[in-house]
Design an enzyme around this catalytic site. Sequence first.
Site, mmCIF file in Angstrom:
data_model
loop_
_atom_site.group_PDB
_atom_site.id
_atom_site.type_symbol
_atom_site.label_atom_id
_atom_site.label_comp_id
_atom_site.label_asym_id
_atom_site.label_seq_id
_atom_site.Cartn_x
_atom_site.Cartn_y
_atom_site.Cartn_z
ATOM 1 N N TYR A 63 18.735 0.245 1.012
ATOM 2 C CA TYR A 63 17.674 0.280 0.114
ATOM 3 C C TYR A 63 17.263 -0.827 -0.447
ATOM 4 O O TYR A 63 16.181 -1.452 -0.476
ATOM 5 C CB TYR A 63 17.391 1.611 -0.632
ATOM 6 C CG TYR A 63 16.383 1.644 -1.728
ATOM 7 C CD1 TYR A 63 15.272 1.733 -1.336
ATOM 8 C CD2 TYR A 63 16.419 1.102 -3.126
ATOM 9 C CE1 TYR A 63 14.017 1.783 -2.128
ATOM 10 C CE2 TYR A 63 15.610 1.325 -3.939
ATOM 11 C CZ TYR A 63 14.358 1.622 -3.649
ATOM 12 O OH TYR A 63 13.081 1.399 -4.506
ATOM 13 N N ILE A 93 -4.335 1.925 0.241
ATOM 14 C CA ILE A 93 -3.020 2.256 -0.338
ATOM 15 C C ILE A 93 -2.224 2.955 0.338
ATOM 16 O O ILE A 93 -2.708 4.218 0.918
ATOM 17 C CB ILE A 93 -3.394 2.890 -1.732
ATOM 18 C CG1 ILE A 93 -4.165 2.013 -2.623
ATOM 19 C CG2 ILE A 93 -1.931 3.180 -2.362
ATOM 20 C CD1 ILE A 93 -4.309 2.789 -4.133
ATOM 21 N N THR A 94 -1.009 2.544 0.851
ATOM 22 C CA THR A 94 -0.009 3.328 1.533
ATOM 23 C C THR A 94 0.655 4.270 0.773
ATOM 24 O O THR A 94 0.923 3.873 -0.660
ATOM 25 C CB THR A 94 0.896 2.246 2.177
ATOM 26 O OG1 THR A 94 1.653 1.704 1.312
ATOM 27 C CG2 THR A 94 0.141 1.441 3.412
ATOM 28 N N GLY A 95 0.840 5.301 1.269
ATOM 29 C CA GLY A 95 1.795 6.459 0.505
ATOM 30 C C GLY A 95 0.971 6.830 -0.590
ATOM 31 O O GLY A 95 1.611 7.180 -1.952
ATOM 32 N N ALA A 96 -0.378 7.139 -0.569
ATOM 33 C CA ALA A 96 -1.377 7.387 -1.446
ATOM 34 C C ALA A 96 -1.420 8.906 -1.983
ATOM 35 O O ALA A 96 -1.954 9.345 -3.027
ATOM 36 C CB ALA A 96 -2.631 6.841 -1.381
ATOM 37 N N ASN A 97 -0.447 9.714 -1.240
ATOM 38 C CA ASN A 97 -0.619 11.301 -1.569
ATOM 39 C C ASN A 97 0.143 11.655 -2.551
ATOM 40 O O ASN A 97 0.046 13.035 -3.100
ATOM 41 C CB ASN A 97 -0.588 11.989 -0.391
ATOM 42 C CG ASN A 97 0.822 11.669 0.190
ATOM 43 O OD1 ASN A 97 1.173 10.622 1.072
ATOM 44 N ND2 ASN A 97 1.746 12.568 -0.044
ATOM 45 N N GLY A 124 2.989 10.369 -6.113
ATOM 46 C CA GLY A 124 3.699 9.545 -7.055
ATOM 47 C C GLY A 124 2.853 8.452 -7.449
ATOM 48 O O GLY A 124 1.745 8.806 -7.810
#
Length: 315
Positions: A187, A28-32, A34
């Site tokens: 975005y 999972i990317t950005g798992a730290n 949210g």
Amino acid sequence: MAQQGNPFGSQGWTPERMQSVEGRTYVITGANAGAGFEATKLLAKHGAQVIMACRNAEKANAAIGAIKGELGDGAKLTFVELDLGALASTREGAQRILADVAKIDGLVCNAAIAQVAKQELTPDGFESQLGVNHYGHFLLCGLLYERVKQSSGRIVVVGSLGYQMGTKRVPFEDMNWDGKYNPMNAYSASKLEQMVFAYELQRRVGASGDSVQVHVCHPGAARTELSQEEANLPTKILFKLMSPLAQSAEKGSWPEVLCLVENDLQPERFYGPTQRGNMVGIIGETELKEHALDRDVAAQLWTLSEQATGLSWSP
């Protein structure tokens, strides 16, 4: 495209539908933080090993400590440093994952940056939201695809309702928005590009006969840190004022977990909240606008993405 009814029943999809995922490995990317953090915790709770691909070691290790503090030291979590905003870092992170992980049952393209106040370029010269949200994930998917294929696994792309905002098109003539940069337009285009890529990958996988599944979802309006670091002050204030109307980051993570574990998912679907303009509420299939499924745009974007990342690949 509008979906009639909810395939998961009147209450929609909830984690109560989950069975054990013991023995499975997910990246999972950005798992730290949210939704990525909440998805990581939910999968670890049900027995999975989760590879947390994040750019910030301190935040990732803090997240691991928080999850183990709640679930116990037996939670199977590993951190791999990977900055999607730099092609070299993405390649290095992918190499470490391939060296350390024998199988990948699912790759979740969760990380994102949003509403970057002023035009910023990545080390490779891409507008930052384009570079992180689309090109970085395009490259990572290509580098890890064969390992996912070996497990008959899944690739989940976390899109956004933002794809139907802004200009609603891929700006091939000015991908970096040099002509007239606007945080929302840039975005929205980056999330549209992610989704166009995901549905094209879905079609190519189907044509090849590979056993990989590709699914697309969105978190709705969830209380996360997205937009809180990069946005200008008015945008930060707006998000703060809207926060009480949003749902929790935990519920925002449910669509991506659904896409990883649920059976009988269909192609060309968009999973997420289904109430209040698809911003919150019961999780199911939400409306998918036709411009995300444009095959001519998808073919052009795929070629451009190969050129930008230096990776030619297709199932």
